[in-house]
Write a protein that holds these residues in place. Structure first.
Motif, PDB file in Angstrom:
ATOM      1  N   THR A 193       0.825  -1.202   0.000  1.00 53.13           N
ATOM      2  CA  THR A 193       0.000   0.000   0.000  1.00 53.13           C
ATOM      3  C   THR A 193       0.864   1.258   0.000  1.00 53.13           C
ATOM      4  N   LEU A 194       1.888   1.284   0.836  1.00 51.26           N
ATOM      5  CA  LEU A 194       2.749   2.466   0.908  1.00 51.26           C
ATOM      6  C   LEU A 194       3.535   2.685  -0.380  1.00 51.26           C
ATOM      7  N   LEU A 195       3.956   1.607  -1.032  1.00 51.17           N
ATOM      8  CA  LEU A 195       4.649   1.752  -2.315  1.00 51.17           C
ATOM      9  C   LEU A 195       3.713   2.341  -3.366  1.00 51.17           C
ATOM     10  N   GLY A 196       2.474   1.890  -3.371  1.00 49.70           N
ATOM     11  CA  GLY A 196       1.503   2.435  -4.314  1.00 49.70           C
ATOM     12  C   GLY A 196       1.210   3.898  -4.056  1.00 49.70           C
ATOM     13  N   ILE A 197       1.111   4.262  -2.784  1.00 54.80           N
ATOM     14  CA  ILE A 197       0.874   5.668  -2.440  1.00 54.80           C
ATOM     15  C   ILE A 197       2.076   6.516  -2.851  1.00 54.80           C
ATOM     16  N   GLY A 198       3.278   5.996  -2.624  1.00 50.29           N
ATOM     17  CA  GLY A 198       4.493   6.726  -2.997  1.00 50.29           C
ATOM     18  C   GLY A 198       4.630   6.926  -4.498  1.00 50.29           C
ATOM     19  N   ASP A 199       4.056   6.016  -5.280  1.00 52.79           N
ATOM     20  CA  ASP A 199       4.121   6.135  -6.737  1.00 52.79           C
ATOM     21  C   ASP A 199       2.985   6.979  -7.310  1.00 52.79           C
ATOM     22  N   GLY A 200       2.211   7.620  -6.446  1.00 51.12           N
ATOM     23  CA  GLY A 200       1.146   8.504  -6.922  1.00 51.12           C
ATOM     24  C   GLY A 200      -0.186   7.814  -7.087  1.00 51.12           C
ATOM     25  N   GLY A 201      -0.399   6.725  -6.392  1.00 52.36           N
ATOM     26  CA  GLY A 201      -1.631   5.965  -6.539  1.00 52.36           C
ATOM     27  C   GLY A 201      -2.868   6.630  -5.992  1.00 52.36           C
ATOM     28  N   LEU A 202      -2.717   7.700  -5.216  1.00 55.28           N
ATOM     29  CA  LEU A 202      -3.884   8.388  -4.666  1.00 55.28           C
ATOM     30  C   LEU A 202      -4.202   9.694  -5.397  1.00 55.28           C
ATOM     31  N   ALA A 203      -3.403  10.042  -6.382  1.00 48.18           N
ATOM     32  CA  ALA A 203      -3.624  11.296  -7.109  1.00 48.18           C
ATOM     33  C   ALA A 203      -4.883  11.196  -7.970  1.00 48.18           C
ATOM     34  N   ARG A 204      -5.688  12.225  -7.928  1.00 47.69           N
ATOM     35  CA  ARG A 204      -6.917  12.255  -8.736  1.00 47.69           C
ATOM     36  C   ARG A 204      -6.626  12.620 -10.190  1.00 47.69           C
ATOM     37  N   GLU A 205      -5.610  13.428 -10.400  1.00 44.18           N
ATOM     38  CA  GLU A 205      -5.239  13.842 -11.748  1.00 44.18           C
ATOM     39  C   GLU A 205      -3.856  13.297 -12.062  1.00 44.18           C
ATOM     40  N   VAL A 206      -3.483  13.338 -13.314  1.00 47.69           N
ATOM     41  CA  VAL A 206      -2.166  12.843 -13.723  1.00 47.69           C
ATOM     42  C   VAL A 206      -1.117  13.850 -13.270  1.00 47.69           C
ATOM     43  N   GLU A 207      -0.295  13.447 -12.333  1.00 54.10           N
ATOM     44  CA  GLU A 207       0.737  14.306 -11.748  1.00 54.10           C
ATOM     45  C   GLU A 207       2.112  13.811 -12.176  1.00 54.10           C
ATOM     46  N   CYS A 208       2.972  14.735 -12.489  1.00 52.99           N
ATOM     47  CA  CYS A 208       4.342  14.409 -12.872  1.00 52.99           C
ATOM     48  C   CYS A 208       5.219  14.390 -11.623  1.00 52.99           C
ATOM     49  N   ALA A 209       5.966  13.321 -11.440  1.00 57.28           N
ATOM     50  CA  ALA A 209       6.847  13.194 -10.283  1.00 57.28           C
ATOM     51  C   ALA A 209       8.155  13.956 -10.482  1.00 57.28           C
ATOM     52  N   GLY A 210       8.368  14.463 -11.667  1.00 55.79           N
ATOM     53  CA  GLY A 210       9.575  15.227 -11.965  1.00 55.79           C
ATOM     54  C   GLY A 210       9.210  16.596 -12.487  1.00 55.79           C
ATOM     55  N   THR A 211       9.775  16.958 -13.643  1.00 57.54           N
ATOM     56  CA  THR A 211       9.504  18.243 -14.275  1.00 57.54           C
ATOM     57  C   THR A 211       8.449  18.056 -15.352  1.00 57.54           C
ATOM     58  N   ASN A 212       7.368  18.803 -15.252  1.00 52.08           N
ATOM     59  CA  ASN A 212       6.286  18.724 -16.224  1.00 52.08           C
ATOM     60  C   ASN A 212       6.592  19.689 -17.366  1.00 52.08           C
ATOM     61  N   LEU A 213       6.774  19.147 -18.572  1.00 48.86           N
ATOM     62  CA  LEU A 213       7.096  19.971 -19.740  1.00 48.86           C
ATOM     63  C   LEU A 213       5.886  20.048 -20.653  1.00 48.86           C
ATOM     64  N   GLY A 214       5.509  21.255 -21.026  1.00 49.25           N
ATOM     65  CA  GLY A 214       4.365  21.467 -21.904  1.00 49.25           C
ATOM     66  C   GLY A 214       4.685  21.113 -23.345  1.00 49.25           C
ATOM     67  N   TRP A 215       3.722  21.360 -24.228  1.00 49.11           N
ATOM     68  CA  TRP A 215       3.880  21.024 -25.639  1.00 49.11           C
ATOM     69  C   TRP A 215       5.026  21.790 -26.286  1.00 49.11           C
ATOM     70  N   ASP A 216       5.362  22.960 -25.716  1.00 46.28           N
ATOM     71  CA  ASP A 216       6.429  23.780 -26.271  1.00 46.28           C
ATOM     72  C   ASP A 216       7.790  23.497 -25.634  1.00 46.28           C
ATOM     73  N   GLY A 217       7.856  22.524 -24.703  1.00 45.75           N
ATOM     74  CA  GLY A 217       9.113  22.183 -24.050  1.00 45.75           C
ATOM     75  C   GLY A 217       9.409  23.008 -22.816  1.00 45.75           C
ATOM     76  N   GLU A 218       8.528  23.948 -22.491  1.00 44.26           N
ATOM     77  CA  GLU A 218       8.707  24.788 -21.312  1.00 44.26           C
ATOM     78  C   GLU A 218       8.101  24.109 -20.090  1.00 44.26           C
ATOM     79  N   GLU A 219       8.685  24.406 -18.948  1.00 42.23           N
ATOM     80  CA  GLU A 219       8.177  23.840 -17.696  1.00 42.23           C
ATOM     81  C   GLU A 219       6.796  24.420 -17.386  1.00 42.23           C
ATOM     82  N   THR A 220       5.852  23.542 -17.073  1.00 41.30           N
ATOM     83  CA  THR A 220       4.489  23.968 -16.747  1.00 41.30           C
ATOM     84  C   THR A 220       4.073  23.349 -15.415  1.00 41.30           C
ATOM     85  N   PRO A 221       3.136  23.962 -14.715  1.00 42.63           N
ATOM     86  CA  PRO A 221       2.701  23.409 -13.433  1.00 42.63           C
ATOM     87  C   PRO A 221       1.851  22.154 -13.625  1.00 42.63           C
TER      88      PRO A 221
END
Length: 119
Positions: free
Chosen positions: A23-51
């Protein structure tokens, strides 16, 4: 009867620990997130960092292993983590229920004996 009870307690304890770890491994991997969350840097379609959260055209850059994931890949990773959380809660619940069935009556008898001696 005592050795059987000891083995059952150990079995339920191992089952609960395995379920907790899963259970804790699944939670650590983002198993409780409601939306798709990036665990690193989220890059938009233009290659720029986006929230966060990620959008369908975003890519996720994971610094730990220099890997890029698309929105669909990250969503699938989080779905697998969600399944891991669900899979882990079953043995966790079964182990805790088994331990309570085995240990709670003995504990209640001990408490009742202490109350009887006080009265």
């Amino acid at each position: 009867m005592k050795p059987v009870r000891t083995w059952l307690v150990l079995l339920f304890l191992v089952l609960a620990c395995w379920g907790l770890g899963q259970t804790l491994l699944g939670i650590g991997d983002g198993g409780l997130a409601r939306e798709v969350e990036c665990a690193g840097t989220n890059l938009g379609w233009d290659g720029e960092e986006t929230p966060s959260p990620m959008g369908p055209e975003d890519r996720c850059h994971l610094e730990s292993n220099d890997e890029y994931r698309t929105y669909e890949e990250q969503r699938d990773v989080q779905r697998a983590a969600r399944r891991s959380v669900a899979t882990g809660t079953r043995p966790l619940g079964a182990g805790l229920l088994g331990l309570s069935v085995l240990l709670l009556p003995q504990r209640l008898r001990g408490m009742a004996a202490k109350l009887k001696h006080r009265a």
